[in-house]
Design a protein around this motif. Structure first.
Motif, mmCIF file in Angstrom:
data_model
loop_
_atom_site.group_PDB
_atom_site.id
_atom_site.type_symbol
_atom_site.label_atom_id
_atom_site.label_comp_id
_atom_site.label_asym_id
_atom_site.label_seq_id
_atom_site.Cartn_x
_atom_site.Cartn_y
_atom_site.Cartn_z
ATOM 1 N N ILE A 183 28.240 33.876 47.071
ATOM 2 C CA ILE A 183 29.139 33.674 45.939
ATOM 3 C C ILE A 183 30.554 33.505 46.491
ATOM 4 C CG2 ILE A 183 30.087 34.681 43.833
ATOM 5 C CD1 ILE A 183 27.404 36.200 43.536
ATOM 6 N N ARG A 184 31.202 32.410 46.099
ATOM 7 C CA ARG A 184 32.511 32.089 46.678
ATOM 8 C C ARG A 184 33.692 32.649 45.898
ATOM 9 N NH1 ARG A 184 32.327 28.275 50.757
ATOM 10 N NH2 ARG A 184 30.320 27.275 51.011
ATOM 11 N N SER A 185 33.581 32.774 44.598
ATOM 12 C CA SER A 185 34.750 33.202 43.820
ATOM 13 C C SER A 185 34.536 34.580 43.198
ATOM 14 C CB SER A 185 35.065 32.194 42.712
ATOM 15 O OG SER A 185 34.112 32.275 41.684
ATOM 16 N N ASP A 186 35.640 35.294 43.019
ATOM 17 C CA ASP A 186 35.577 36.579 42.342
ATOM 18 C C ASP A 186 35.144 36.403 40.886
ATOM 19 O OD1 ASP A 186 36.244 38.081 44.551
ATOM 20 O OD2 ASP A 186 38.327 38.385 43.973
ATOM 21 N N GLU A 187 35.540 35.296 40.273
ATOM 22 C CA GLU A 187 35.153 35.042 38.885
ATOM 23 C C GLU A 187 33.632 34.942 38.761
ATOM 24 O OE1 GLU A 187 37.579 33.393 40.495
ATOM 25 O OE2 GLU A 187 39.343 34.004 39.357
ATOM 26 N N ALA A 188 32.999 34.227 39.684
ATOM 27 C CA ALA A 188 31.543 34.079 39.662
ATOM 28 C C ALA A 188 30.853 35.409 39.957
ATOM 29 C CB ALA A 188 31.103 33.015 40.660
ATOM 30 N N PHE A 189 31.401 36.171 40.884
ATOM 31 C CA PHE A 189 30.815 37.468 41.213
ATOM 32 C C PHE A 189 30.931 38.414 40.023
ATOM 33 C CE2 PHE A 189 30.938 41.739 43.173
ATOM 34 C CZ PHE A 189 29.715 41.711 43.820
ATOM 35 N N ALA A 190 32.119 38.445 39.394
ATOM 36 C CA ALA A 190 32.319 39.296 38.223
ATOM 37 C C ALA A 190 31.343 38.915 37.109
ATOM 38 C CB ALA A 190 33.766 39.197 37.739
ATOM 39 N N ALA A 191 31.153 37.630 36.888
ATOM 40 C CA ALA A 191 30.216 37.174 35.858
ATOM 41 C C ALA A 191 28.794 37.619 36.189
ATOM 42 C CB ALA A 191 30.281 35.654 35.711
ATOM 43 N N ALA A 192 28.424 37.578 37.456
ATOM 44 C CA ALA A 192 27.075 37.967 37.868
ATOM 45 C C ALA A 192 26.794 39.438 37.581
ATOM 46 C CB ALA A 192 26.870 37.682 39.364
ATOM 47 N N ILE A 193 27.828 40.269 37.655
ATOM 48 C CA ILE A 193 27.633 41.707 37.409
ATOM 49 C C ILE A 193 28.037 42.108 35.997
ATOM 50 C CG2 ILE A 193 27.811 42.296 39.855
ATOM 51 C CD1 ILE A 193 30.658 43.334 39.284
ATOM 52 N N GLY A 194 28.466 41.130 35.204
ATOM 53 C CA GLY A 194 28.814 41.416 33.812
ATOM 54 C C GLY A 194 30.160 42.083 33.637
ATOM 55 N N SER A 195 31.116 41.715 34.469
ATOM 56 C CA SER A 195 32.438 42.330 34.440
ATOM 57 C C SER A 195 33.503 41.247 34.398
ATOM 58 C CB SER A 195 32.611 43.196 35.692
ATOM 59 O OG SER A 195 33.861 43.841 35.695
ATOM 60 N N SER A 196 34.742 41.671 34.235
ATOM 61 C CA SER A 196 35.860 40.733 34.347
ATOM 62 C C SER A 196 36.368 40.733 35.784
ATOM 63 C CB SER A 196 36.996 41.131 33.404
ATOM 64 O OG SER A 196 37.618 42.320 33.861
ATOM 65 N N ARG A 197 37.071 39.671 36.151
ATOM 66 C CA ARG A 197 37.631 39.597 37.490
ATOM 67 C C ARG A 197 38.681 40.690 37.686
ATOM 68 N NH1 ARG A 197 41.736 39.167 39.795
ATOM 69 N NH2 ARG A 197 42.867 38.483 37.958
ATOM 70 N N ALA A 198 39.447 40.989 36.642
ATOM 71 C CA ALA A 198 40.480 42.020 36.737
ATOM 72 C C ALA A 198 39.864 43.398 37.006
ATOM 73 C CB ALA A 198 41.312 42.052 35.457
ATOM 74 N N THR A 199 38.789 43.725 36.292
ATOM 75 C CA THR A 199 38.110 45.009 36.518
ATOM 76 C C THR A 199 37.513 45.058 37.910
ATOM 77 O OG1 THR A 199 37.654 45.287 34.164
ATOM 78 C CG2 THR A 199 36.266 46.531 35.704
ATOM 79 N N LEU A 200 36.880 43.978 38.331
ATOM 80 C CA LEU A 200 36.318 43.902 39.680
ATOM 81 C C LEU A 200 37.393 44.187 40.715
ATOM 82 C CD1 LEU A 200 34.172 43.118 41.811
ATOM 83 C CD2 LEU A 200 34.849 40.730 41.429
ATOM 84 N N ASP A 201 38.560 43.570 40.564
ATOM 85 C CA ASP A 201 39.649 43.759 41.517
ATOM 86 C C ASP A 201 40.134 45.204 41.534
ATOM 87 O OD1 ASP A 201 41.535 42.678 43.426
ATOM 88 O OD2 ASP A 201 43.061 42.929 41.869
ATOM 89 N N GLU A 202 40.263 45.825 40.374
ATOM 90 C CA GLU A 202 40.722 47.219 40.302
ATOM 91 C C GLU A 202 39.716 48.173 40.944
ATOM 92 O OE1 GLU A 202 41.421 47.808 36.148
ATOM 93 O OE2 GLU A 202 43.391 46.852 36.224
ATOM 94 N N VAL A 203 38.433 47.949 40.688
ATOM 95 C CA VAL A 203 37.399 48.807 41.287
ATOM 96 C C VAL A 203 37.367 48.591 42.798
ATOM 97 C CG1 VAL A 203 34.911 49.252 41.407
ATOM 98 C CG2 VAL A 203 36.016 48.955 39.181
ATOM 99 N N ARG A 204 37.470 47.366 43.232
ATOM 100 C CA ARG A 204 37.450 47.059 44.666
ATOM 101 C C ARG A 204 38.610 47.734 45.391
ATOM 102 N NH1 ARG A 204 37.610 41.244 45.101
ATOM 103 N NH2 ARG A 204 35.358 41.165 45.246
ATOM 104 N N ARG A 205 39.791 47.721 44.779
ATOM 105 C CA ARG A 205 40.982 48.338 45.384
ATOM 106 C C ARG A 205 40.956 49.855 45.294
ATOM 107 N NH1 ARG A 205 44.215 45.049 41.954
ATOM 108 N NH2 ARG A 205 44.901 47.024 41.096
ATOM 109 N N GLY A 206 40.121 50.397 44.427
ATOM 110 C CA GLY A 206 40.055 51.845 44.263
ATOM 111 C C GLY A 206 41.055 52.379 43.260
#
Length: 80
Positions: A22-45
């Motif tokens: 998966i190349r983009s955070d948007e696609a990854f977030a969609a795959a897990i049922g999340s938003s890109r913003a939430t994904l970024d916040e969780v990733r950063r801790g």
């Protein structure tokens, strides 16, 4: 009783994204049922993963909850 805080296992999100091709955070977030913003916040801790977020990762990649999140050992101690 203290509320336990879960966090994603270090590096897991990036490894899953890379291994799935998966190349983009948007696609990854969609795959897990999340938003890109939430994904970024969780990733950063800066945000703990919700149960829904963690389960979304589990479902998308066929993993168990224990393979995805971890807890501080101090959070797991039970007081009498």
């Amino acid at each position: 009783m203290k509320e336990m805080e879960a966090r994603m296992k270090p590096g897991l999100l990036d490894r899953l994204k890379r291994n799935a091709g998966i190349r983009s955070d948007e696609a990854f977030a969609a795959a897990i049922g999340s938003s890109r913003a939430t994904l970024d916040e969780v990733r950063r801790g800066s945000r703990s993963p919700s149960m829904g977020f963690a389960i979304g990762v589990c479902r998308a990649f066929g993993l168990g909850l224990g393979e995805v999140v971890e807890f501080d050992r101090d959070d797991l101690k039970v007081s009498a």
